[in-house]
Design a protein around this motif. Sequence first.
Motif, PDB file in Angstrom:
ATOM      1  N   HIS A 192       1.095  -1.419   0.349  1.00  0.00           N
ATOM      2  CA  HIS A 192      -0.044   0.052  -0.236  1.00  0.00           C
ATOM      3  C   HIS A 192       0.822   1.373   0.248  1.00  0.00           C
ATOM      4  O   HIS A 192       0.672   2.075   0.843  1.00  0.00           O
ATOM      5  CB  HIS A 192      -0.828   0.108   1.479  1.00  0.00           C
ATOM      6  CG  HIS A 192      -2.155  -0.737   1.303  1.00  0.00           C
ATOM      7  ND1 HIS A 192      -2.749  -1.183   0.232  1.00  0.00           N
ATOM      8  CD2 HIS A 192      -1.876  -2.676   2.609  1.00  0.00           C
ATOM      9  CE1 HIS A 192      -3.630  -2.646   0.807  1.00  0.00           C
ATOM     10  NE2 HIS A 192      -2.721  -2.836   1.556  1.00  0.00           N
ATOM     11  N   ARG A 198      -0.780   9.453  -3.163  1.00  0.00           N
ATOM     12  CA  ARG A 198      -1.213   8.512  -3.895  1.00  0.00           C
ATOM     13  C   ARG A 198      -1.167   6.992  -3.568  1.00  0.00           C
ATOM     14  O   ARG A 198      -0.006   6.811  -3.611  1.00  0.00           O
ATOM     15  CB  ARG A 198      -1.604   8.915  -5.247  1.00  0.00           C
ATOM     16  CG  ARG A 198      -2.757  10.387  -5.634  1.00  0.00           C
ATOM     17  CD  ARG A 198      -2.727   9.959  -7.153  1.00  0.00           C
ATOM     18  NE  ARG A 198      -1.251   9.699  -7.899  1.00  0.00           N
ATOM     19  CZ  ARG A 198      -0.466  11.335  -8.280  1.00  0.00           C
ATOM     20  NH1 ARG A 198      -1.168  12.375  -8.214  1.00  0.00           N
ATOM     21  NH2 ARG A 198       0.265  11.305  -9.358  1.00  0.00           N
ATOM     22  N   THR A 199      -1.802   6.403  -2.604  1.00  0.00           N
ATOM     23  CA  THR A 199      -1.782   4.734  -2.303  1.00  0.00           C
ATOM     24  C   THR A 199      -1.624   4.256  -3.551  1.00  0.00           C
ATOM     25  O   THR A 199      -3.007   4.185  -4.417  1.00  0.00           O
ATOM     26  CB  THR A 199      -2.909   4.742  -1.356  1.00  0.00           C
ATOM     27  OG1 THR A 199      -2.745   5.552  -0.105  1.00  0.00           O
ATOM     28  CG2 THR A 199      -2.444   3.084  -0.699  1.00  0.00           C
ATOM     29  N   SER A 201      -2.826   0.974  -5.467  1.00  0.00           N
ATOM     30  CA  SER A 201      -3.529   0.414  -5.132  1.00  0.00           C
ATOM     31  C   SER A 201      -4.733  -0.206  -6.807  1.00  0.00           C
ATOM     32  O   SER A 201      -5.066   0.713  -7.572  1.00  0.00           O
ATOM     33  CB  SER A 201      -5.251   1.315  -4.439  1.00  0.00           C
ATOM     34  OG  SER A 201      -6.462   0.576  -4.502  1.00  0.00           O
ATOM     35  N   SER A 203      -7.825   0.229  -6.746  1.00  0.00           N
ATOM     36  CA  SER A 203      -9.230   0.892  -6.981  1.00  0.00           C
ATOM     37  C   SER A 203      -8.471   2.320  -8.186  1.00  0.00           C
ATOM     38  O   SER A 203      -9.785   2.819  -8.525  1.00  0.00           O
ATOM     39  CB  SER A 203      -9.743   1.222  -5.965  1.00  0.00           C
ATOM     40  OG  SER A 203      -8.552   2.129  -5.093  1.00  0.00           O
ATOM     41  N   ASN A 204      -7.290   2.626  -8.591  1.00  0.00           N
ATOM     42  CA  ASN A 204      -7.111   3.601  -9.529  1.00  0.00           C
ATOM     43  C   ASN A 204      -7.943   2.713 -10.494  1.00  0.00           C
ATOM     44  O   ASN A 204      -7.386   3.868 -11.637  1.00  0.00           O
ATOM     45  CB  ASN A 204      -5.208   3.856  -9.129  1.00  0.00           C
ATOM     46  CG  ASN A 204      -4.735   4.135  -7.850  1.00  0.00           C
ATOM     47  OD1 ASN A 204      -5.703   4.696  -7.351  1.00  0.00           O
ATOM     48  ND2 ASN A 204      -3.692   4.089  -6.814  1.00  0.00           N
ATOM     49  N   VAL A 206      -9.807   2.597 -11.232  1.00  0.00           N
ATOM     50  CA  VAL A 206     -11.753   3.374 -11.990  1.00  0.00           C
ATOM     51  C   VAL A 206     -11.854   4.848 -10.989  1.00  0.00           C
ATOM     52  O   VAL A 206     -12.785   5.000 -11.067  1.00  0.00           O
ATOM     53  CB  VAL A 206     -12.674   2.494 -11.161  1.00  0.00           C
ATOM     54  CG1 VAL A 206     -12.409   1.210 -11.929  1.00  0.00           C
ATOM     55  CG2 VAL A 206     -12.455   2.100  -9.521  1.00  0.00           C
ATOM     56  N   ASN A 207     -10.159   5.208 -10.216  1.00  0.00           N
ATOM     57  CA  ASN A 207     -10.553   6.740  -9.043  1.00  0.00           C
ATOM     58  C   ASN A 207     -10.682   7.119 -10.201  1.00  0.00           C
ATOM     59  O   ASN A 207     -11.008   8.682  -9.657  1.00  0.00           O
ATOM     60  CB  ASN A 207      -9.270   6.337  -8.077  1.00  0.00           C
ATOM     61  CG  ASN A 207      -9.866   5.481  -7.232  1.00  0.00           C
ATOM     62  OD1 ASN A 207     -10.987   4.627  -6.873  1.00  0.00           O
ATOM     63  ND2 ASN A 207      -8.873   5.137  -6.368  1.00  0.00           N
ATOM     64  N   TYR A 208     -10.342   7.576 -11.089  1.00  0.00           N
ATOM     65  CA  TYR A 208     -10.189   9.040 -12.443  1.00  0.00           C
ATOM     66  C   TYR A 208     -10.877   8.389 -13.479  1.00  0.00           C
ATOM     67  O   TYR A 208     -10.619   8.797 -14.854  1.00  0.00           O
ATOM     68  CB  TYR A 208      -8.407   8.739 -12.906  1.00  0.00           C
ATOM     69  CG  TYR A 208      -8.117   8.562 -11.673  1.00  0.00           C
ATOM     70  CD1 TYR A 208      -7.410  10.373 -10.790  1.00  0.00           C
ATOM     71  CD2 TYR A 208      -7.142   7.644 -11.015  1.00  0.00           C
ATOM     72  CE1 TYR A 208      -6.914   9.697 -10.347  1.00  0.00           C
ATOM     73  CE2 TYR A 208      -6.372   7.785 -10.213  1.00  0.00           C
ATOM     74  CZ  TYR A 208      -5.648   8.645  -9.564  1.00  0.00           C
ATOM     75  OH  TYR A 208      -5.186   9.025  -8.551  1.00  0.00           O
ATOM     76  N   GLY A 210     -13.764   6.227 -13.636  1.00  0.00           N
ATOM     77  CA  GLY A 210     -13.790   4.883 -14.311  1.00  0.00           C
ATOM     78  C   GLY A 210     -13.360   3.713 -14.758  1.00  0.00           C
ATOM     79  O   GLY A 210     -11.884   4.713 -15.381  1.00  0.00           O
ATOM     80  N   PRO A 277      -1.418   7.313 -12.158  1.00  0.00           N
ATOM     81  CA  PRO A 277      -2.883   7.699 -12.571  1.00  0.00           C
ATOM     82  C   PRO A 277      -2.930   7.344 -14.397  1.00  0.00           C
ATOM     83  O   PRO A 277      -2.145   8.243 -15.043  1.00  0.00           O
ATOM     84  CB  PRO A 277      -3.317   9.068 -12.100  1.00  0.00           C
ATOM     85  CG  PRO A 277      -2.249   9.725 -10.666  1.00  0.00           C
ATOM     86  CD  PRO A 277      -1.374   8.475 -11.407  1.00  0.00           C
TER      87      PRO A 277
END
Length: 467
Positions: A192, A198-199, A201, A203-204, A206-208, A210, A277
């Motif tokens: 992590h 920024r971590t 992950s 989830s990145n 979909v974090n920017y 979708g 990102p």
Amino acid sequence: MLNTRGIFVFKEDYYKMDEKEKLKLKRSLKSRHVTMIAIGGAIGTGLFLGSGTAIQSAGPSIILSYLIVGIISFFMMRALGELILADPEQHSFIESVKKYLGNRMEFVAGWTYWLCWLSLAMADLTATGIYLKYWFKDLPQWIGPLVIVILLMLVNMVNVGLFGELESWFSMIKVLAILALIITGLILLIMHTKIDSRTVSLSNLVNYGGFFPTGSWGFLKSFQMVVFAFVGIEIVGLTAGETANPDKDIPKAINTLPVRIGLFYVGSMIAIMAVYPWNKIVTTTSPFVQVFGAIGIPAAAGILNFVVLTAAMSATNSAIFSTSRSLYALSRGNNAPKRFGKLSKKAVPNNALTFSSLILFIVVILNYIMPAQVFDIISSVSTINFIMVWIIIMWTHLKYRAENKGQLGKFRMPGFPITSWITIIFYLVILVILALIPATRLPLIISIIFILALALSYTLLERRKSK
């Protein structure tokens, strides 16, 4: 015509002569060479540099693009493998095209494939100029292409074994680089780790915006550069005449393609966008270099830049090999000047190799005149022409199956004929998409005109011969 001893023989008797009478391509490529050449064909500038443009177009959905094109590419390769293993006397798939589609299609396919690799080499040589600027900011972009094309032309003139050895090492470097990226991304993911607040992950992804941040059109537009990443995988179909054990080595190289796709393409894209990102990726340098630079390991970024430089050299090395063998096959089929069918004492088609290499100097001029636009333009032309050749390969395979229903070999296309038609339709859809994109519309029109011009040229040449 004259045989190798200078004795006149009729053309039909020439091809019946004992094989020892003729100087032939040597079967100097070992199993390791064929496997690494296949890997080298599947991993190139399209992944290391072009993926930046693809990521900008589609965001995280680029992962799905690579997966889809990878599956289609596997089907095409299985069809190609079945074709070239069906007849051990065939030196390349170009000869299979002649056998099942006729002399005209061999002429069109062979010269189109020659252009494919020339344009690909030009794109990769352009990339070398871009990569060298990482260390030498003021170095003119045309210097790298000039030096590298001369160096690789000389290497390819030695013998096919040296080409195979050099390509093996180039491919190994690329594989190690991708594995390093994936392993580094996995370690950062497990720990992590925070990079620029920024971590790291999953989830990145979909974090920017979708998984499909640029919408369906952005997803479809990405296929141009994704397909470009796969161009060259069919080079295995040109090694048949120089492979020591084609019945064993070629199926092995083709069947490992799904693993390479899953690990190298999909794995590396997940690693890049989990760490960095997607909307911060720039297209002026390799995403691989950007990620290691963001992690804070400048030395690693420099090493990765060296790796992507060797990747571009690898693709250029393959291009010089492919274009020379394409001209050699065309000459054997009387569709190119006879001098291109002559071999050196080391069984290398040096005339064909020198001619193709000299054409590559055009890219040196282009990099001098328009360094900013040349990569995108040439990569588009390369992608379109490769798609045309892949469609011809699938068409040839359909004809082969229709004429040999009861005499098929062990290595067969899975799911035939459904998978064959899915593959052809997919390639046609990609061409339609390219026609709708303003940046690729002109290269598509130029490619179609070129192919039509080839067909017309063949007709004119045949009329001239008959007079």
